[in-house]
Scaffold this motif. Structure first.
Motif, PDB file in Angstrom:
ATOM      1  N   TRP A   9      -1.189  -9.455   3.905  1.00  0.00           N
ATOM      2  CA  TRP A   9      -0.522  -8.314   3.270  1.00  0.00           C
ATOM      3  C   TRP A   9       0.922  -8.689   2.948  1.00  0.00           C
ATOM      4  O   TRP A   9       1.732  -8.917   3.843  1.00  0.00           O
ATOM      5  CB  TRP A   9      -0.581  -7.115   4.212  1.00  0.00           C
ATOM      6  CG  TRP A   9       0.018  -5.854   3.676  1.00  0.00           C
ATOM      7  CD1 TRP A   9       0.379  -5.578   2.393  1.00  0.00           C
ATOM      8  CD2 TRP A   9       0.320  -4.672   4.431  1.00  0.00           C
ATOM      9  NE1 TRP A   9       0.889  -4.303   2.276  1.00  0.00           N
ATOM     10  CE2 TRP A   9       0.865  -3.725   3.518  1.00  0.00           C
ATOM     11  CE3 TRP A   9       0.183  -4.321   5.772  1.00  0.00           C
ATOM     12  CZ2 TRP A   9       1.282  -2.449   3.926  1.00  0.00           C
ATOM     13  CZ3 TRP A   9       0.590  -3.049   6.177  1.00  0.00           C
ATOM     14  CH2 TRP A   9       1.133  -2.128   5.255  1.00  0.00           C
ATOM     15  N   LEU A  10       1.232  -8.782   1.664  1.00  0.00           N
ATOM     16  CA  LEU A  10       2.587  -9.085   1.212  1.00  0.00           C
ATOM     17  C   LEU A  10       3.418  -7.811   1.175  1.00  0.00           C
ATOM     18  O   LEU A  10       2.949  -6.772   0.720  1.00  0.00           O
ATOM     19  CB  LEU A  10       2.575  -9.712  -0.181  1.00  0.00           C
ATOM     20  CG  LEU A  10       1.695 -10.953  -0.402  1.00  0.00           C
ATOM     21  CD1 LEU A  10       1.884 -11.470  -1.823  1.00  0.00           C
ATOM     22  CD2 LEU A  10       2.025 -12.042   0.608  1.00  0.00           C
ATOM     23  N   ARG A  11       4.680  -7.911   1.614  1.00  0.00           N
ATOM     24  CA  ARG A  11       5.588  -6.767   1.530  1.00  0.00           C
ATOM     25  C   ARG A  11       6.954  -7.223   1.011  1.00  0.00           C
ATOM     26  O   ARG A  11       7.284  -7.056  -0.148  1.00  0.00           O
ATOM     27  CB  ARG A  11       5.742  -6.071   2.890  1.00  0.00           C
ATOM     28  CG  ARG A  11       4.503  -5.300   3.335  1.00  0.00           C
ATOM     29  CD  ARG A  11       3.723  -6.075   4.373  1.00  0.00           C
ATOM     30  NE  ARG A  11       4.465  -6.210   5.608  1.00  0.00           N
ATOM     31  CZ  ARG A  11       4.290  -5.419   6.665  1.00  0.00           C
ATOM     32  NH1 ARG A  11       3.389  -4.456   6.644  1.00  0.00           N
ATOM     33  NH2 ARG A  11       4.989  -5.607   7.768  1.00  0.00           N
ATOM     34  N   LEU A  14       7.421 -11.986  -1.356  1.00  0.00           N
ATOM     35  CA  LEU A  14       6.647 -12.125  -2.589  1.00  0.00           C
ATOM     36  C   LEU A  14       6.708 -13.551  -3.146  1.00  0.00           C
ATOM     37  O   LEU A  14       7.324 -13.818  -4.175  1.00  0.00           O
ATOM     38  CB  LEU A  14       7.147 -11.103  -3.622  1.00  0.00           C
ATOM     39  CG  LEU A  14       7.122  -9.642  -3.143  1.00  0.00           C
ATOM     40  CD1 LEU A  14       7.626  -8.725  -4.235  1.00  0.00           C
ATOM     41  CD2 LEU A  14       5.723  -9.236  -2.700  1.00  0.00           C
ATOM     42  N   PHE A  36      -1.169  -6.437  -2.017  1.00  0.00           N
ATOM     43  CA  PHE A  36       0.124  -5.756  -2.131  1.00  0.00           C
ATOM     44  C   PHE A  36      -0.142  -4.282  -2.354  1.00  0.00           C
ATOM     45  O   PHE A  36      -1.018  -3.909  -3.137  1.00  0.00           O
ATOM     46  CB  PHE A  36       0.980  -6.306  -3.272  1.00  0.00           C
ATOM     47  CG  PHE A  36       2.348  -5.674  -3.321  1.00  0.00           C
ATOM     48  CD1 PHE A  36       3.367  -6.142  -2.514  1.00  0.00           C
ATOM     49  CD2 PHE A  36       2.593  -4.572  -4.139  1.00  0.00           C
ATOM     50  CE1 PHE A  36       4.616  -5.537  -2.517  1.00  0.00           C
ATOM     51  CE2 PHE A  36       3.841  -3.966  -4.156  1.00  0.00           C
ATOM     52  CZ  PHE A  36       4.853  -4.457  -3.344  1.00  0.00           C
ATOM     53  N   ILE A  56       9.636  -6.048  -8.737  1.00  0.00           N
ATOM     54  CA  ILE A  56       8.456  -6.254  -7.889  1.00  0.00           C
ATOM     55  C   ILE A  56       7.207  -6.405  -8.760  1.00  0.00           C
ATOM     56  O   ILE A  56       6.389  -7.312  -8.560  1.00  0.00           O
ATOM     57  CB  ILE A  56       8.278  -5.085  -6.902  1.00  0.00           C
ATOM     58  CG1 ILE A  56       9.422  -5.060  -5.884  1.00  0.00           C
ATOM     59  CG2 ILE A  56       6.937  -5.175  -6.182  1.00  0.00           C
ATOM     60  CD1 ILE A  56       9.478  -3.791  -5.049  1.00  0.00           C
ATOM     61  N   ILE A  60       4.791  -9.641  -8.918  1.00  0.00           N
ATOM     62  CA  ILE A  60       3.367  -9.570  -8.569  1.00  0.00           C
ATOM     63  C   ILE A  60       2.511 -10.182  -9.676  1.00  0.00           C
ATOM     64  O   ILE A  60       1.555 -10.928  -9.417  1.00  0.00           O
ATOM     65  CB  ILE A  60       2.957  -8.102  -8.317  1.00  0.00           C
ATOM     66  CG1 ILE A  60       3.634  -7.555  -7.050  1.00  0.00           C
ATOM     67  CG2 ILE A  60       1.439  -7.959  -8.220  1.00  0.00           C
ATOM     68  CD1 ILE A  60       3.216  -8.238  -5.774  1.00  0.00           C
ATOM     69  N   VAL A  76      -4.033  -5.302  -5.767  1.00  0.00           N
ATOM     70  CA  VAL A  76      -2.886  -4.394  -5.789  1.00  0.00           C
ATOM     71  C   VAL A  76      -3.385  -2.955  -5.678  1.00  0.00           C
ATOM     72  O   VAL A  76      -4.222  -2.510  -6.474  1.00  0.00           O
ATOM     73  CB  VAL A  76      -2.068  -4.575  -7.087  1.00  0.00           C
ATOM     74  CG1 VAL A  76      -0.911  -3.572  -7.127  1.00  0.00           C
ATOM     75  CG2 VAL A  76      -1.527  -5.997  -7.186  1.00  0.00           C
ATOM     76  N   THR A  99       0.437 -10.479   8.430  1.00  0.00           N
ATOM     77  CA  THR A  99       1.599  -9.995   7.670  1.00  0.00           C
ATOM     78  C   THR A  99       2.871 -10.422   8.396  1.00  0.00           C
ATOM     79  O   THR A  99       2.823 -10.952   9.510  1.00  0.00           O
ATOM     80  CB  THR A  99       1.545  -8.465   7.487  1.00  0.00           C
ATOM     81  OG1 THR A  99       2.455  -8.074   6.472  1.00  0.00           O
ATOM     82  CG2 THR A  99       1.867  -7.731   8.779  1.00  0.00           C
TER      83      THR A  99
END
Length: 433
Positions: A9-11, A14, A36, A56, A60, A76, A99
């Protein structure tokens, strides 16, 4: 039969290179799907043309192009994390989630809730340090308590910093373990209720500015800062890469700024009340004037003090403000105008492309005098002297406040000597209460 996978899980991370959680996910036993979430709990508070959302979104899309080269794609989601994870469980047999840590109060609550949910589903949850060099309890005093003053913290931070802590994670050779899936749909900005911003974003190439930073960082007209804050905020540049580059180029002052960032992250983690309350409780007794007209004049850059106004004009136009000027405008709002520092912190949160809660709250409390390691309350920046010292040729003023040279600038909103006497009385009364 649903496919067994791991999810990364990307937060605030990136990128595909030197990524802690992704590295550990890819070394696991299951193919890895990147995720994401455009979190509506966060997005609902933002204006429709928030440039950070555009940044963002564009990032992405770039990541998705990189993943396509490995026959993979990023998933996404748009909505609450709870809704997103429920949908994922219906689509995949998720065995583990990876994460990176996020230290802000909302993020900590969100991750605690997710961990509980995943436990109930018998899914392992792994989180890692990634956005700082040292976190939480890694730099503490001899008694195990956190430092609250930067200088001794920084001395230990430097002593501990070695190649181990800034070594990049070798992601590339493990990318073959990404989940092979066709290109996934990414909701458009308009689908999410946003409009694309035309804001120009800073380059990721900070290394060419490090030499100039060491000599000219305090002079806003020189534009000698790296503008890397936004990339650190969203993790498009690895903090380990930044620190390694600073060491390579012997950019000691810039390295100390990375340490300040770690320091404020650590403070926020140990003292989450500082988000909306003074680190030093006595300062919560200050009787703020909170004049709304004067606050609006400050916001628009119409205080009559050239350096303050140039800084606010730069912020409003670009989403950035030079760090020396940030200190001056913050001091001016809280001390000259006696307006609650939280008003200014909130305005910066709305405008700054590189906004990070920990550093912003820490910086505002420092300028006000109510934070840890703060400038004492009786230290009041004189904006005129600051201008003469750090913008003596008016290069910065001319760029952002051209009417000053034409003598068409508004008169000062308050006289400096009067404001200084007033703040000393008010702060002294609060502290003796």
């Amino acid at each position: 039969m649903k496919k067994e996978i791991s999810i990364c899980w990307l937060r605030r991370d990136l990128r595909l290179e030197d990524h802690t959680a992704l590295y550990h996910a890819l070394k696991g036993p299951h193919p890895v799907l990147l995720l994401f979430i455009f979190d509506t709990n966060i997005l609902s508070k933002l204006p429709v043309k928030d440039a950070r959302v555009t940044f963002i979104y564009n990032t992405i899309k770039e990541l998705n192009e990189q993943l396509a080269q490995h026959d993979s794609s990023i998933v996404v989601k748009h909505g609450s994390p709870e809704k997103a994870w429920t949908e994922l469980m219906e689509e995949y047999q998720v065995k583990s989630v990876f994460t990176n840590h996020d230290y802000e109060p909302y993020a900590a609550e969100r991750d605690d809730s997710l961990a509980e949910f995943l436990r109930s589903e018998h899914i392992s949850f792994h989180t890692y340090k990634d956005q700082v060099i040292f976190e939480k309890d890694e730099i503490v005093k001899a008694d195990g308590k956190p430092y609250t003053v930067f200088t001794p913290y920084y001395k230990q931070w430097l002593r501990k910093l070695d190649d181990f802590y800034i070594k990049p994670y070798p992601i590339k050779k493990y990318l073959k373990h990404l989940l092979k899936i066709k290109r996934q749909h990414i909701p458009s900005l308009s689908d999410m209720g946003f409009e694309a911003s035309a804001q120009k974003f800073p380059s990721e190439d900070f290394s060419r500015k490090l030499d100039a930073y060491e000599k000219l960082r305090d002079f806003p007209g020189a534009d000698a800062t790296t503008h890397i804050g936004m990339h650190l905020r969203f993790g498009t540049v690895s903090i380990r890469h930044a620190a390694a580059q600073a060491k390579t180029q012997q950019a000691e002052k810039w390295l100390s700024e990375l340490a300040w960032r770690d320091f404020y992250m650590m403070i926020l983690w140990h003292f989450p009340h500082t988000v909306n309350s003074a680190f030093k409780p006595a300062y919560n007794n200050i009787k703020w004037r909170n004049n709304e007209d004067e606050f609006e004049a400050w916001c628009q850059g119409n205080t009559g003090y050239p350096l303050v106004d140039a800084g606010m004009r730069q912020l409003n136009a670009t989403g950035y403000m030079h760090n020396r000027v940030r200190m001056v405008v913050a001091s001016f709002l809280s001390k000259h105008l006696l307006i609650d520092w939280k008003w200014g912190e909130t305005y910066f949160a709305e405008k700054l492309l590189d906004y990070e809660m920990a550093s912003n709250v820490g910086g505002w409390q420092w300028a006000c005098g109510c934070g840890n390691d703060a400038a004492p309350y009786f230290r009041v920046f004189n904006p005129e002297l600051q201008m003469k010292k750090f913008d003596p040729d008016f290069k910065y003023i001319d760029k952002w406040l051209p009417e000053y040279k034409k003598q068409k600038h508004v008169p000062p909103i308050v006289e400096h000597a009067f404001a200084r006497e007033r703040i000393l009385k008010v702060f002294k009364a609060a502290l003796n209460n």
